[in-house]
Design a protein around this motif. Structure first.
Motif: not given
Length: 371
Positions: A52-54, A91-98
């Motif tokens: 969805r966030t694409r 296309v990164s999932m951007d989860r490093v901080e999470r």
């Protein structure tokens, strides 16, 4: 004999009230038995939030087929806008901080639970192939998993394969950052329904000879690169479990074994140790079969695979134990771990409790025969 309890990931929505609550639930219900890791899924619907966030990258992505996720045939498909270049950041999932937040919470929990000493956090990681296929192929993949000539004729699938290297780089960049920041406290569960389902579909079409090398090469290549950046893996194969329904019905474990044999050959050639692999035997709402012929292909599986038997059903401990016995007899060795076929997110709370209780009880089946 003692096996590990392996938890594929999700819990029913009522139980996913926070990171600590989720991890503590698994710890509470493990009864002190050894576990492969403690999972904390960041998306209860696997990759639906990601898909969805694409839309947030509308300057690059355009929707070429709309979808509302009501069933397998209702997935959207994206395309890259003319003149645009897809980059890993898109296309990164951007989860490093999470992931860092999850690890901080787990450290606080582990300080109160001595039985968790040395245990790692399990983070679900969709195979880049699956990310690319679901972004670009969407319903085309979900509705039929085209293989052979159908792949070459599908614009959606061709787009996915053309952009696969970008997805691979995005995932590896994130893994590298996680390892650099947080060390070896994470094990990534590499999840690839596309790999297994495409093999099932190819078997049905009698075209495995053409597909198996391609799928195995992608999986082995990705696992090898994970090893290079210091990321630990557990492989989770899957038949799909959206709305607790499988996409395809396997006739036996032949597709899984053919995929894993080719993957093992490539991993050995590149010098990468084979990771544990979760082989689902049940599918959707169906329990694991009790026909020995279903498990017979395991006789050909490489001994280096640490196999996790996905045989547990919440409906019957006895049938789950029988399925485990059939699995181990065919494999010629004890399973490294025991698990359900997929995550528990589509179960009721009571069913999830029963499934975990059965999993835990089967980790020690055979202990009474030890001297």
């Amino acid at each position: 004999m003692t096996r590990f309890a392996h938890y594929v990931g999700t819990l029913p929505a009522e139980l996913m009230t926070g990171d600590r609550a989720v991890m503590q639930w698994f710890a509470d219900h493990s009864e002190g038995r050894p576990v492969t890791a403690v999972p904390c899924d960041l998306d209860p619907d696997w990759i639906f939030d990601y898909l969805r966030t694409r839309k947030q990258h509308a300057d690059v992505f355009e929707i070429v087929r709309a979808g509302e996720y009501t069933d397998y045939s209702d997935f959207p498909s994206y395309g890259v806008r003319p003149g645009c270049t897809l980059e890993p950041r898109h296309v990164s999932m951007d989860r490093v901080e999470r992931i860092g937040q999850v690890l901080e919470t787990f450290e606080a929990l582990r300080s109160d639970r001595p039985e968790l000493a040395g245990v790692k956090v399990q983070i679900s990681q969709p195979n880049p192939l699956d990310l690319a296929m679901f972004v670009f192929a969407g319903a085309a993949v979900s509705a039929g998993l085209p293989v052979g000539p159908a792949v070459r004729g599908s614009r959606f699938v061709v787009d996915a394969l053309r952009h696969l290297p970008v997805f691979t780089e995005a995932v590896l960049q994130e893994m590298t950052q996680v390892v650099e920041r947080y060390g070896d406290r994470v094990v990534f569960q590499v999840e690839s329904p596309i790999a297994l389902l495409s093999m099932v579909k190819a078997e049905q079409l009698r075209s495995q000879w053409a597909l198996a090398p391609l799928v195995a090469r992608q999986l082995a290549g990705f696992l090898g690169r994970m090893h290079e950046v210091g990321a630990e893996a557990i492989v989770h194969l899957c038949y799909g479990d959206y709305q607790h329904k499988s996409l395809l019905t396997p006739r036996s474990l032949t597709p899984a074994v053919k995929l894993l044999r080719r993957t093992a050959r490539l991993l050995n050639k590149q010098g990468t140790r084979l990771p544990p692999v979760h082989i689902p035997c049940a599918y959707g709402a169906e329990p694991a079969p009790l026909d020995p012929r279903f498990y017979a292909p395991l006789r050909k599986l490489d001994a280096e695979w640490r196999v996790i038997a996905g045989v547990v059903s919440p409906d019957s401990r006895e049938d789950s134990a029988r399925a485990l016995a059939l699995f181990e007899e065919a494999a010629g060795r004890a399973a490294y771990g025991v698990a359900t076929a997929c995550g528990l997110g589509r179960c009721t709370v009571d069913a999830a409790k029963q499934a975990v209780a059965t999993t835990v009880s089967l980790t020690g089946v055979g202990d009474e025969r030890q001297p």
